[in-house]
Design a protein around this motif. Sequence first.
Motif, PDB file in Angstrom:
ATOM      1  N   LEU B 343       0.710  -1.034  -0.018  1.00 19.11           N
ATOM      2  CA  LEU B 343       0.394  -0.327  -0.208  1.00 19.11           C
ATOM      3  C   LEU B 343       1.021   1.144  -0.433  1.00 19.11           C
ATOM      4  CD1 LEU B 343      -2.964   0.779   0.239  1.00 19.11           C
ATOM      5  CD2 LEU B 343      -2.973   0.277   2.417  1.00 19.11           C
ATOM      6  N   THR B 344       1.739   1.143   0.437  1.00 14.31           N
ATOM      7  CA  THR B 344       3.144   2.456   0.876  1.00 14.31           C
ATOM      8  C   THR B 344       3.197   2.459  -0.697  1.00 14.31           C
ATOM      9  OG1 THR B 344       3.432   1.832   2.330  1.00 14.31           O
ATOM     10  CG2 THR B 344       4.759   3.411   2.384  1.00 14.31           C
ATOM     11  N   ALA B 345       3.706   1.564  -1.121  1.00 15.75           N
ATOM     12  CA  ALA B 345       4.618   0.903  -2.799  1.00 15.75           C
ATOM     13  C   ALA B 345       3.527   2.088  -3.439  1.00 15.75           C
ATOM     14  CB  ALA B 345       4.564  -0.105  -2.847  1.00 15.75           C
ATOM     15  N   GLY B 346       1.788   1.927  -2.975  1.00 17.63           N
ATOM     16  CA  GLY B 346       0.879   2.031  -4.073  1.00 17.63           C
ATOM     17  C   GLY B 346       0.619   3.782  -3.582  1.00 17.63           C
ATOM     18  N   LEU B 347       0.772   4.025  -2.766  1.00 16.40           N
ATOM     19  CA  LEU B 347       0.494   5.338  -2.620  1.00 16.40           C
ATOM     20  C   LEU B 347       1.513   6.345  -2.996  1.00 16.40           C
ATOM     21  CD1 LEU B 347      -1.584   4.980   1.347  1.00 16.40           C
ATOM     22  CD2 LEU B 347      -2.429   5.302  -1.506  1.00 16.40           C
ATOM     23  N   PHE B 348       3.078   5.975  -2.807  1.00 20.04           N
ATOM     24  CA  PHE B 348       4.216   6.858  -2.826  1.00 20.04           C
ATOM     25  C   PHE B 348       4.213   7.026  -4.047  1.00 20.04           C
ATOM     26  CE2 PHE B 348       8.764   6.797  -1.596  1.00 20.04           C
ATOM     27  CZ  PHE B 348       8.849   7.980  -2.019  1.00 20.04           C
ATOM     28  N   HIS B 349       2.954   6.400  -4.969  1.00 18.94           N
ATOM     29  CA  HIS B 349       3.615   6.508  -6.688  1.00 18.94           C
ATOM     30  C   HIS B 349       2.065   7.025  -6.663  1.00 18.94           C
ATOM     31  CE1 HIS B 349       5.262   4.925 -10.010  1.00 18.94           C
ATOM     32  NE2 HIS B 349       4.311   5.604 -10.916  1.00 18.94           N
ATOM     33  N   VAL B 350       1.389   7.200  -6.554  1.00 18.58           N
ATOM     34  CA  VAL B 350       0.093   8.697  -6.024  1.00 18.58           C
ATOM     35  C   VAL B 350       1.297   9.260  -6.446  1.00 18.58           C
ATOM     36  CG1 VAL B 350      -1.241   9.202  -4.795  1.00 18.58           C
ATOM     37  CG2 VAL B 350      -1.831   7.201  -5.741  1.00 18.58           C
ATOM     38  N   PHE B 351       1.222   9.907  -5.217  1.00 19.11           N
ATOM     39  CA  PHE B 351       2.340  11.101  -4.640  1.00 19.11           C
ATOM     40  C   PHE B 351       3.275  11.753  -6.566  1.00 19.11           C
ATOM     41  CE2 PHE B 351       6.021  13.713  -3.880  1.00 19.11           C
ATOM     42  CZ  PHE B 351       5.819  14.850  -2.662  1.00 19.11           C
ATOM     43  N   ASN B 352       4.341  10.608  -6.636  1.00 14.85           N
ATOM     44  CA  ASN B 352       5.160  10.514  -7.366  1.00 14.85           C
ATOM     45  C   ASN B 352       4.722  10.951  -8.771  1.00 14.85           C
ATOM     46  OD1 ASN B 352       7.029  10.034  -5.500  1.00 14.85           O
ATOM     47  ND2 ASN B 352       7.391   8.026  -6.251  1.00 14.85           N
ATOM     48  N   HIS B 353       3.564  10.453  -9.244  1.00 17.24           N
ATOM     49  CA  HIS B 353       2.946  10.186 -10.286  1.00 17.24           C
ATOM     50  C   HIS B 353       2.399  11.927 -10.039  1.00 17.24           C
ATOM     51  CE1 HIS B 353      -0.275   9.950 -13.630  1.00 17.24           C
ATOM     52  NE2 HIS B 353       0.946  10.419 -14.661  1.00 17.24           N
ATOM     53  N   SER B 354       1.804  12.246  -9.556  1.00 15.96           N
ATOM     54  CA  SER B 354       1.468  14.107  -8.741  1.00 15.96           C
ATOM     55  C   SER B 354       2.100  14.753  -9.460  1.00 15.96           C
ATOM     56  CB  SER B 354       0.243  14.139  -7.719  1.00 15.96           C
ATOM     57  OG  SER B 354       0.789  14.285  -6.966  1.00 15.96           O
ATOM     58  N   VAL B 355       3.489  14.770  -9.200  1.00 17.01           N
ATOM     59  CA  VAL B 355       4.615  15.893  -9.406  1.00 17.01           C
ATOM     60  C   VAL B 355       5.142  15.459 -10.373  1.00 17.01           C
ATOM     61  CG1 VAL B 355       6.684  16.160  -8.015  1.00 17.01           C
ATOM     62  CG2 VAL B 355       5.109  15.669  -6.869  1.00 17.01           C
ATOM     63  N   PHE B 356       5.664  14.418 -10.649  1.00 20.02           N
ATOM     64  CA  PHE B 356       5.958  14.400 -12.406  1.00 20.02           C
ATOM     65  C   PHE B 356       5.335  14.806 -13.698  1.00 20.02           C
ATOM     66  CE2 PHE B 356       7.486   9.914 -10.777  1.00 20.02           C
ATOM     67  CZ  PHE B 356       6.456   9.550 -11.266  1.00 20.02           C
ATOM     68  N   LYS B 357       3.632  14.170 -12.800  1.00 20.93           N
ATOM     69  CA  LYS B 357       2.806  13.933 -14.139  1.00 20.93           C
ATOM     70  C   LYS B 357       2.990  15.719 -14.658  1.00 20.93           C
ATOM     71  CE  LYS B 357       2.160  12.068 -16.545  1.00 20.93           C
ATOM     72  NZ  LYS B 357       1.369  10.480 -17.178  1.00 20.93           N
ATOM     73  N   SER B 358       2.247  16.749 -13.107  1.00 23.91           N
ATOM     74  CA  SER B 358       2.571  17.824 -13.106  1.00 23.91           C
ATOM     75  C   SER B 358       3.768  18.830 -13.987  1.00 23.91           C
ATOM     76  CB  SER B 358       2.023  18.384 -12.235  1.00 23.91           C
ATOM     77  OG  SER B 358       0.799  17.958 -11.545  1.00 23.91           O
ATOM     78  N   LEU B 359       4.294  18.208 -13.510  1.00 27.40           N
ATOM     79  CA  LEU B 359       6.054  18.857 -14.422  1.00 27.40           C
ATOM     80  C   LEU B 359       5.749  18.351 -15.942  1.00 27.40           C
ATOM     81  CD1 LEU B 359       8.732  19.799 -14.459  1.00 27.40           C
ATOM     82  CD2 LEU B 359       9.636  17.487 -13.198  1.00 27.40           C
TER      83      LEU B 359
END
Lengths: 318, 678
Positions: B343-359
């Motif tokens: 679950l941490t992996a999935g949620l961490f990816h949630v955060f990561n994706h929101s950052v780099f996809k916005s970028l």
Amino acid sequence: MALIRELAFQGAQMLVVLLLAPLLTGFVRKVKARLLRRQGPPLLQPYLDLIRLTRKDVVLANNASWLFRAIPYIVFAGTWVAVSLVPTFRSGLVFSWSADLIAIIALLGSARFFLALAGLDVGTSFGGIGSSREVMIASLAEPAMLMIVFTLALVAGSTQLSTMAAFMVSPEVGLRVSLGLALIALLMVAIAENARIPIDNPATHLELTMVHEAMVLEYSGRHLALIELSAALKLLLYISLVGCLFTPWGIAGPDASVQAIAAGAVLYLAKLAAGGFLLALFETAIAKMRVFRVPAFLGAALMLGLLATLLLFVSRSL
Amino acid sequence: MMVVYALYGVAALLALAPIAIVLGAAPRTQGPVLGVATSVVYGASLIVTLSLCIIALLSLFEYSQSPSLVTLPLGLPWIGAHFRIDALAAFFLVVVNLGGAAASLFALGYGRHEHSPLRVLPFYPAYLAAMNLVVMADDAFSFLVSWEFMSLTSWALVVARHQVRENLRAGYIYLLMASFGTLALLLSFGLLAGPDGHYAFDAMRASHPPAALAALVLLLVLVGAGSKAGVVPLHAWLPLAHPAAPSHVSALMSGVMTKVAVYGFVRIVFDLLGPPDWWWSMVVLGVGGITAVMGVLYALMEHDLKRLLAYHTVENIGIIFIGLGLALAFKAHGMPLAAALALTAGLFHVFNHSVFKSLLFFGAGSVLNATGTRDMEHLGGLIHRMPQTAFVFLVGCVAISALPPLNGFVSEWLTFQAILLSPQLPSWGLKFMVPAVGALLALSAALAAACFVKAFGVSFLGRARTPAAARATETDSNSLAAMYFLAALCLVAGILPGFIIDALAPVTKSLVGFSMPHQAGVEWLSIVPIAESRSSYNGLLVFVFVVLSGSIAAFAIHRLASDKLRRAPAWDCGYPDSSSATQYTASSFAQPIRRVYGTSVFHAREIGEMPPPGATAPARLKVELRDLIWIAAYAPVAAAIDYAAEKLNVLQFLTIRRYLSLVFTALVLLLLVLAIWP
């Protein structure tokens, strides 16, 4: 004190791999030449090439960007760090926990990512063809490699290379089908990753191979030297990897005596020589493959890796 | 208390919408006035989202033990509108408002180029408010109303450039899919609430539906939240709608709204639905694996920069769902530690994706502004004209390709670690499923790297393919500031992942009852998911090593050997061609991969037309791709609806008598059903 000793070993490993890598390349070339009944260049020729290249001016294409100039250093640094974390003659390196096998593979992936960008930077068709084929090959080789890592990690119960190498020497390993499959897959991936025959030909860019050498065609001088050194390091890395995972004998433990370390070093050299000889033999015996045969070759590696992983999921003893 | 402050923030955002209209619609809406409206709306949005972000961070770190609740006398009269911030909501609020703040900052510069700002300005803050409300809602009614509000405001932003026919079609398909998804969610909440209609989440949490009903709820949620998140095969609207909106809104839709959808899924499946069955994870894992690979394959075939990014969102959603699926599997089998890792992996990816996809969307927006095109075949050489944008875009590309030492790698690494724990799962279905999904994940990671070599290499490297690309200029400082901020976040999250893992601990604790070992105390700031002998990763050291060895090499070579440099024409084996058309294009770059994967997945065909010798007709090479999912899933439905509409058209032209008899028959039939119903 212990920390300084450990750091010294880590530093020694970094230097050893850096110094040995061109020798390995020279050795493979020499053996290949002898197998073809040629005299071949001297063993130390790669060193002379590197020195000559670093002394020459860089001739940079008018259109090359800052990224193009930075990439040789990035590629070299990534590869060097990756190879420094693979146990060679002594396991339990002080920084070995900073990146496990997955991270080492990914570091090589970063290096390749940037190298592929370099192929596109000047805007020539040669670079483009090299990059596009390189990423195609990588798109199959990387998952295959990860499947191999999965297999080994499931057997050893760890993704840390030091732990894996230690486990592989222990009597618990035994003969396993999955390890056999993983070894074959790893050899296939190693050949592809290092741009060797039958996937690519490291000696030329003018054959229809045009992958790795075409990608770095615009590089010259010190940049080219770094790229060639990185390629040599990568070859060393894969042979060391096969060595420490499948022939882990003689690797000195973290608190081994001087004799054990010396024995480990001698054995390591022997492993490198054996690996290089077998590679040269294989390359001489086989013909280059058409580019679109490569997916079938690497697909087979991927399937072998997947099969090995599946076997381990089904039964821990296979 | 936190939730009240957060609601004030939302109210402020909602109030911004009419302010935007008043400011923008003032008489003589000339340049300066609209400029003021733009600055006011985006500036205020920036401040409010930043404050909301701080509130969310505070609730995550300080008050995560006791969720803060409030009930407003709105909504359905007998239950009111419940709002609540617990650890899960707080984490997603951080994601939403971080993305919102970055987008607002970017829009302070980017929004000035908007042709008709009045079509964007009022909806933008309302859209932000809606996303916040979805995450805070604590009963089915306010959740669904906020969800619909979110869909509608984003639809308005998608059709902001209504002059382009394509955008209208995108908006239409988006609206259809959004209503369909909401319908599925509505039904799932109905099932959860039971016959007595307990619409508050508290009541749902307390009562666990029977197994068959729970399974139905899971499938409905997968359709409802999944269609918003973009899981295959419900992704069809996403690559149409996300690029159609202005770029900062695209970033929000791709980077943030899909995460709100993931939130909906996590909230219902992990929190409200009760203990999972083991086979649920099979469904989620299968969907995740297929979504990841299909998303990246679609992206590889795409030459429109923004659509490529949108397809990549599909891939990343797949990766997130793989993490969630693994967590479900572990949870069902009573392995809470492994579940916490997944679950941490999935949620961490949630955060990561929101950052780099916005970028990346910001970067694409800057390129669009500078060159007027999103088609990669018309770009090239932008690294010379827009060096800073190129740099931050490159950071985003490396991050999204899951390469160390940036953040994308960490979450995928954690997912791999979770996969390596799964042989302990007892069920046979999962034993076969998980390795296959692992292979799909590995494949998608490798293909993503290929895709971003293409995206960056063709747009930013090489030579300019058109005069527009050759005349591009660097983007403004506000936009750059937003992009640098996100790029820095990519690096920080990549080299210090332990802090984010620790921040996620209360979330996983509340959902699976366990959290990963505390990471902040590990030596040298490494991350150790289970035990050090098993696996560890230290992004900081890897980063430092790479920088050090690269600098040492550069320094040594420049000092000891040579630092001379000469410029000359490109070598190209002696035949350099001055025409920029001789470069590799996006489609030629993707050709080998298209041949390997596309022939089966897309039925790709190359049709070469070679005129006979002497003929003056040009030779042509055409590539045909078939979107099999569209052909198999969407086209038949559309055809069936068309057919039915055609046949039912008769009903529109009946006489009054016939209408009355129709109504009467319907009534009788329904009463009969009621009478027969057991």
